[in-house]
Design an enzyme around this catalytic site. Structure first.
Site, PDB file in Angstrom:
ATOM      1  N   LYS A   1      -1.381   2.095 119.816  1.00  0.00           N
ATOM      2  CA  LYS A   1      -1.104   2.883 118.605  1.00  0.00           C
ATOM      3  C   LYS A   1      -2.447   3.439 118.139  1.00  0.00           C
ATOM      4  CE  LYS A   1       1.759   4.307 115.356  1.00  0.00           C
ATOM      5  NZ  LYS A   1       2.808   5.323 115.625  1.00  0.00           N
TER       6      LYS A   1
ATOM      7  N   ASP B   1       5.499  -8.116 123.241  1.00  0.00           N
ATOM      8  CA  ASP B   1       6.627  -8.958 122.814  1.00  0.00           C
ATOM      9  C   ASP B   1       7.854  -8.089 122.557  1.00  0.00           C
ATOM     10  OD1 ASP B   1       7.992 -11.285 121.847  1.00  0.00           O
ATOM     11  OD2 ASP B   1       7.641 -10.539 119.812  1.00  0.00           O
TER      12      ASP B   1
ATOM     13  N   TYR C   1      -1.311 -12.227 116.697  1.00  0.00           N
ATOM     14  CA  TYR C   1      -0.813 -13.590 116.902  1.00  0.00           C
ATOM     15  C   TYR C   1      -1.882 -14.641 116.612  1.00  0.00           C
ATOM     16  CZ  TYR C   1       3.722 -12.551 119.068  1.00  0.00           C
ATOM     17  OH  TYR C   1       5.015 -12.164 119.302  1.00  0.00           O
TER      18      TYR C   1
ATOM     19  N   ASP D   1       5.512   3.773 119.840  1.00  0.00           N
ATOM     20  CA  ASP D   1       6.817   4.284 119.376  1.00  0.00           C
ATOM     21  C   ASP D   1       7.433   5.192 120.432  1.00  0.00           C
ATOM     22  OD1 ASP D   1       4.718   6.072 118.888  1.00  0.00           O
ATOM     23  OD2 ASP D   1       5.376   6.653 116.870  1.00  0.00           O
TER      24      ASP D   1
ATOM     25  N   ASP E   1      11.522  -7.453 125.202  1.00  0.00           N
ATOM     26  CA  ASP E   1      12.931  -7.666 124.822  1.00  0.00           C
ATOM     27  C   ASP E   1      13.731  -6.386 125.060  1.00  0.00           C
ATOM     28  OD1 ASP E   1      12.223 -10.228 123.840  1.00  0.00           O
ATOM     29  OD2 ASP E   1      13.733 -10.076 122.246  1.00  0.00           O
TER      30      ASP E   1
HETATM   31  C1  IPM Z   1       8.214 -14.655 123.455  1.00  0.00           C
HETATM   32  C2  IPM Z   1       8.640 -15.245 122.150  1.00  0.00           C
HETATM   33  C3  IPM Z   1       7.440 -15.873 121.460  1.00  0.00           C
HETATM   34  C4  IPM Z   1       6.394 -14.788 121.238  1.00  0.00           C
HETATM   35  C5  IPM Z   1       7.764 -16.598 120.139  1.00  0.00           C
HETATM   36  C6  IPM Z   1       8.834 -17.641 120.319  1.00  0.00           C
HETATM   37  C7  IPM Z   1       6.527 -17.211 119.533  1.00  0.00           C
HETATM   38  O1  IPM Z   1       9.274 -14.285 121.367  1.00  0.00           O
HETATM   39  O2  IPM Z   1       7.702 -15.398 124.316  1.00  0.00           O
HETATM   40  O3  IPM Z   1       8.392 -13.448 123.657  1.00  0.00           O
HETATM   41  O4  IPM Z   1       6.490 -14.025 120.272  1.00  0.00           O
HETATM   42  O5  IPM Z   1       5.476 -14.693 122.053  1.00  0.00           O
HETATM   43 MN    MN Z   2       9.567 -12.378 122.373  1.00  0.00          MN
END
Ligand code: IPM
Ligand code: MN
Length: 363
Positions: free
Chosen positions: A191, A247, A141, A223, A251
């Protein structure tokens, strides 16, 4: 106590969900005898539209002068073709960096009322209580150099994944300290079979782990961790991982517990804490009043806990969320076929009422 906040509503559903989160926060403050002071500032696409800067100086100044920052979401398709530094997301990455928020805590807790919402069978998901500790200021990042160069058709893109020992060490400590207050297990995800960054990561995490003899430390390739997260989510306690893996896995953890809309986060370690739901700006449903505000609401609980040490107040919010879900309150993302969906504002109202009831019971 004075709870002074900067609120960054941002883009898409950000303003809708933060509005409800602020109402819940104000209800809690009132019930427990605290004052609140709020200022709203633009970030992301909202700020680009106003100032052509995704993080105006005035916004960051306000954040640095407050007790905590509550953020909605950042990201808007309007700016998809802008250069990197003029995209909404650049504002989010900059605010994280300016605040020094290197430790991103993303709890993924399964609410028993949501058995119908998870894609997993109840006996698999029941009892899931994960704390993802995502390193937030390093890795691909932020690593330099980064570029897209060359003539059209033969361009080359470069990103750099970079970690220093001190960056790994400080985030590892956060994970081990949290584990001490939980089930005393840390799974470090990397990894290391491919990446140098991960080999250093594993070495440093192992070293720090020696200082925490009571904590059981494991290592898993990312993975394989992704697969285990859906197969045996209850095996996980604290998950320690680098920026991009965190990240992605967070999710996925949202999907496991029923909806990404439920997930809250705290970004701490710097001068001022930053609190935001894990979901993004969801432009497809923005402005419809159907977004799930619970991720934002639960982020205010983390804010009270981590930036103001108001544990009872934080627990009151979490208890209220659990209560309204048990009563059957569901936004569209959670409703499925079995429930009637309520709006963002109705969900916020329900939590406000539950918070007031809970506060009366404690008082
Ligand atoms: C999160 C989001 C952000 C990230 C994006 C919007 C830059 O996906 O907070 O998880 O990747 O950190
Ligand atoms: Mn995210």
């Amino acid at each position: 106590m004075l709870i002074n906040l900067t609120v960054l509503p941002g883009d898409g559903i950000g303003p809708e969900v933060t509005e409800q989160a602020v109402l819940v926060l104000q209800a809690v403050a009132e019930s427990f005898g605290h004052q609140t002071q709020l200022q709203r500032k633009p970030i992301g696409g909202a700020a680009l539209a106003l100032t052509n800067d995704p993080l105006p100086a005035e916004t960051i100044q306000a954040c640095l002068c407050s007790g905590a920052v509550l953020l909605g979401a950042v990201g808007s398709p309007t700016f998809d073709h802008n250069p990197g530094h003029l995209r909404p997301e650049a504002g989010l990455l900059r605010v994280r960096r300016e605040l020094g928020a290197y430790a991103n805590l993303r709890p993924a807790v399964f609410f028993p009322a949501l058995e119908d919402s998870s894609p997993l069978r109840p006996e698999i998901v029941r009892g899931t209580d994960i704390m993802i500790v995502r390193e937030l200021l390093g890795g691909a990042y932020f690593g330099q150099p980064r570029s897209i160069e060359g003539a059209s058709g033969s361009r080359v893109a470069v990103n750099t994944m970079r970690y220093s020992e001190s960056e790994i060490e400080r985030i590892a400590r956060v994970a081990f300290e949290l584990a001490m207050k939980r089930r005393r297990r840390v799974l470090s995800v990397d990894k290391a079979n491919v990446l140098e960054c991960s080999r250093l990561w594993r070495e440093v995490v192992t070293r720090v782990g020696k200082e925490y003899a009571e904590v059981k430390l494991g290592h898993q390739y990312v993975d394989s961790a992704a697969m285990l997260l859906v197969q045996r989510p209850t095996d996980f306690d604290v998950v320690l991982t680098e920026n991009m893996f965190g990240d992605i896995l967070s999710d996925q953890a949202g999907g496991v517990v029923g909806s990404l809309g439920l997930l809250a986060s705290a970004s701490i370690g710097g001068s001022v804490g930053l609190y935001e739901p894990v979901h993004g700006s969801a432009p497809d449903i923005a402005g419809k009043g159907i977004a799930n505000p619970l991720g934002a609401i639960l982020s205010t609980a983390m804010l009270l806990r981590h930036s103001f040490q108001l544990e009872m107040e934080a627990a009151a919010i979490e208890g209220a969320v659990s209560a309204v879900l048990s009563e059957g309150a569901r936004t569209t993302d959670l409703a499925g076929k079995t429930h009637k969906a309520i709006s963002t504002a109705e969900m916020g109202d329900r939590v406000v009422m539950a918070v007031r009831t809970a506060a009366r019971a404690i008082a």
